[in-house]
Design a protein around this motif. Sequence first.
Motif, PDB file in Angstrom:
ATOM      1  N   UNK A  19      21.624   8.223  12.931  1.00  0.00           N
ATOM      2  CA  UNK A  19      20.783   9.413  12.993  1.00  0.00           C
ATOM      3  C   UNK A  19      20.433   9.950  11.616  1.00  0.00           C
ATOM      4  N   UNK A  20      21.286   9.756  10.621  1.00  0.00           N
ATOM      5  CA  UNK A  20      20.995  10.287   9.292  1.00  0.00           C
ATOM      6  C   UNK A  20      19.767   9.624   8.681  1.00  0.00           C
ATOM      7  N   UNK A  21      19.442   8.403   9.098  1.00  0.00           N
ATOM      8  CA  UNK A  21      18.312   7.677   8.542  1.00  0.00           C
ATOM      9  C   UNK A  21      17.165   7.540   9.529  1.00  0.00           C
ATOM     10  N   UNK A  22      17.287   8.099  10.709  1.00  0.00           N
ATOM     11  CA  UNK A  22      16.294   7.885  11.753  1.00  0.00           C
ATOM     12  C   UNK A  22      15.318   9.033  11.905  1.00  0.00           C
ATOM     13  N   UNK A  23      15.179   9.885  10.897  1.00  0.00           N
ATOM     14  CA  UNK A  23      14.260  11.010  10.989  1.00  0.00           C
ATOM     15  C   UNK A  23      12.859  10.504  10.676  1.00  0.00           C
ATOM     16  N   UNK A  24      11.958  10.463  11.663  1.00  0.00           N
ATOM     17  CA  UNK A  24      10.620   9.945  11.396  1.00  0.00           C
ATOM     18  C   UNK A  24       9.786  10.962  10.633  1.00  0.00           C
ATOM     19  N   UNK A  25       9.004  10.492   9.686  1.00  0.00           N
ATOM     20  CA  UNK A  25       8.080  11.341   8.953  1.00  0.00           C
ATOM     21  C   UNK A  25       6.732  11.310   9.652  1.00  0.00           C
ATOM     22  N   UNK A  26       6.023  12.408   9.598  1.00  0.00           N
ATOM     23  CA  UNK A  26       4.704  12.455  10.223  1.00  0.00           C
ATOM     24  C   UNK A  26       3.779  11.480   9.513  1.00  0.00           C
ATOM     25  N   UNK A  27       3.128  10.624  10.284  1.00  0.00           N
ATOM     26  CA  UNK A  27       2.150   9.708   9.724  1.00  0.00           C
ATOM     27  C   UNK A  27       2.713   8.472   9.064  1.00  0.00           C
ATOM     28  N   UNK A  28       4.007   8.246   9.192  1.00  0.00           N
ATOM     29  CA  UNK A  28       4.535   7.084   8.516  1.00  0.00           C
ATOM     30  C   UNK A  28       4.405   5.864   9.409  1.00  0.00           C
ATOM     31  N   UNK A  29       4.172   4.733   8.789  1.00  0.00           N
ATOM     32  CA  UNK A  29       3.974   3.515   9.547  1.00  0.00           C
ATOM     33  C   UNK A  29       4.422   2.321   8.739  1.00  0.00           C
ATOM     34  N   UNK A  30       4.200   1.153   9.328  1.00  0.00           N
ATOM     35  CA  UNK A  30       4.570  -0.068   8.642  1.00  0.00           C
ATOM     36  C   UNK A  30       3.524  -0.403   7.591  1.00  0.00           C
ATOM     37  N   UNK A  31       3.952  -1.147   6.605  1.00  0.00           N
ATOM     38  CA  UNK A  31       3.043  -1.558   5.545  1.00  0.00           C
ATOM     39  C   UNK A  31       2.080  -2.611   6.089  1.00  0.00           C
ATOM     40  N   UNK A  32       0.781  -2.466   5.847  1.00  0.00           N
ATOM     41  CA  UNK A  32      -0.186  -3.470   6.318  1.00  0.00           C
ATOM     42  C   UNK A  32      -0.042  -4.786   5.561  1.00  0.00           C
ATOM     43  N   UNK A  33      -0.791  -5.789   6.003  1.00  0.00           N
ATOM     44  CA  UNK A  33      -0.803  -7.095   5.353  1.00  0.00           C
ATOM     45  C   UNK A  33      -1.394  -6.935   3.954  1.00  0.00           C
ATOM     46  N   UNK A  34      -0.811  -7.620   2.975  1.00  0.00           N
ATOM     47  CA  UNK A  34      -1.229  -7.487   1.589  1.00  0.00           C
ATOM     48  C   UNK A  34      -2.208  -8.608   1.235  1.00  0.00           C
ATOM     49  N   UNK A  35      -3.265  -8.272   0.488  1.00  0.00           N
ATOM     50  CA  UNK A  35      -4.218  -9.268  -0.001  1.00  0.00           C
ATOM     51  C   UNK A  35      -3.482 -10.148  -1.005  1.00  0.00           C
ATOM     52  N   UNK A  36      -3.519 -11.452  -0.790  1.00  0.00           N
ATOM     53  CA  UNK A  36      -2.665 -12.343  -1.565  1.00  0.00           C
ATOM     54  C   UNK A  36      -3.389 -13.103  -2.663  1.00  0.00           C
ATOM     55  N   UNK A  37      -4.715 -13.237  -2.599  1.00  0.00           N
ATOM     56  CA  UNK A  37      -5.383 -14.077  -3.587  1.00  0.00           C
ATOM     57  C   UNK A  37      -6.443 -13.305  -4.359  1.00  0.00           C
ATOM     58  N   UNK A  38      -6.834 -13.848  -5.490  1.00  0.00           N
ATOM     59  CA  UNK A  38      -7.789 -13.203  -6.382  1.00  0.00           C
ATOM     60  C   UNK A  38      -9.145 -13.020  -5.716  1.00  0.00           C
ATOM     61  N   UNK A  39      -9.555 -13.983  -4.888  1.00  0.00           N
ATOM     62  CA  UNK A  39     -10.860 -13.906  -4.233  1.00  0.00           C
ATOM     63  C   UNK A  39     -10.967 -12.655  -3.354  1.00  0.00           C
ATOM     64  N   UNK A  40      -9.880 -12.259  -2.711  1.00  0.00           N
ATOM     65  CA  UNK A  40      -9.893 -11.042  -1.904  1.00  0.00           C
ATOM     66  C   UNK A  40     -10.115  -9.800  -2.744  1.00  0.00           C
ATOM     67  N   UNK A  41      -9.502  -9.758  -3.921  1.00  0.00           N
ATOM     68  CA  UNK A  41      -9.681  -8.628  -4.824  1.00  0.00           C
ATOM     69  C   UNK A  41     -11.104  -8.592  -5.384  1.00  0.00           C
ATOM     70  N   UNK A  42     -11.646  -9.758  -5.732  1.00  0.00           N
ATOM     71  CA  UNK A  42     -13.005  -9.807  -6.272  1.00  0.00           C
ATOM     72  C   UNK A  42     -14.031  -9.399  -5.219  1.00  0.00           C
ATOM     73  N   UNK A  43     -13.828  -9.814  -3.977  1.00  0.00           N
ATOM     74  CA  UNK A  43     -14.750  -9.424  -2.910  1.00  0.00           C
ATOM     75  C   UNK A  43     -14.690  -7.917  -2.677  1.00  0.00           C
ATOM     76  N   UNK A  44     -13.511  -7.343  -2.729  1.00  0.00           N
ATOM     77  CA  UNK A  44     -13.375  -5.894  -2.543  1.00  0.00           C
ATOM     78  C   UNK A  44     -13.997  -5.136  -3.717  1.00  0.00           C
ATOM     79  N   UNK A  45     -13.964  -5.725  -4.911  1.00  0.00           N
ATOM     80  CA  UNK A  45     -14.540  -5.061  -6.075  1.00  0.00           C
ATOM     81  C   UNK A  45     -16.063  -4.948  -5.957  1.00  0.00           C
ATOM     82  N   UNK A  46     -16.694  -5.841  -5.187  1.00  0.00           N
ATOM     83  CA  UNK A  46     -18.142  -5.781  -4.996  1.00  0.00           C
ATOM     84  C   UNK A  46     -18.538  -4.868  -3.837  1.00  0.00           C
ATOM     85  N   UNK A  47     -17.561  -4.331  -3.140  1.00  0.00           N
ATOM     86  CA  UNK A  47     -17.833  -3.544  -1.933  1.00  0.00           C
ATOM     87  C   UNK A  47     -17.885  -2.050  -2.266  1.00  0.00           C
TER      88      UNK A  47
END
Length: 127
Positions: A19-47
């Motif tokens: 219970x000491x560690x089970x206090x949920x914070x409002x709006x907290x969630x799991x971390x989404x999938x992380x962009x792993x390659x350079x091409x994903x970052x470059x495509x986002x930079x053009x967006x």
Amino acid sequence: MPPLPHPRAEPQPRDDGGAAFAVPLAGCGKMPVVIANRAGFLAAARARRQGTPGFMLQARDRGDDGPLRVGFTCSKKIGNAVARNRARRRLREIARLTLPQAGRAGMDYVFVGRREATATLPFDQLL
């Protein structure tokens, strides 16, 4: 293999997810999938991009129904390694708190740290 305890150290209680560690914070969630390659970052930079005082957000629609993905970047302009790591940790926490509610499936989001702002602004001003 976990590290061995020091021979004279007293045993530490284990975190059993109680219970000491089970206090949920409002709006907290799991971390989404992380962009792993350079091409994903470059495509986002053009967006699309939106600036805030603490960071810049780049958002790209991939055109599929896959899960949202997120990336983080902090250049050397932000400061030394300690400042960059602190800025990235803060950006990861912002993404963890906001993207589960505000993010859309099929989108790539890249958080770009800003010089002397991401690592130093109070956290409530970054949100």
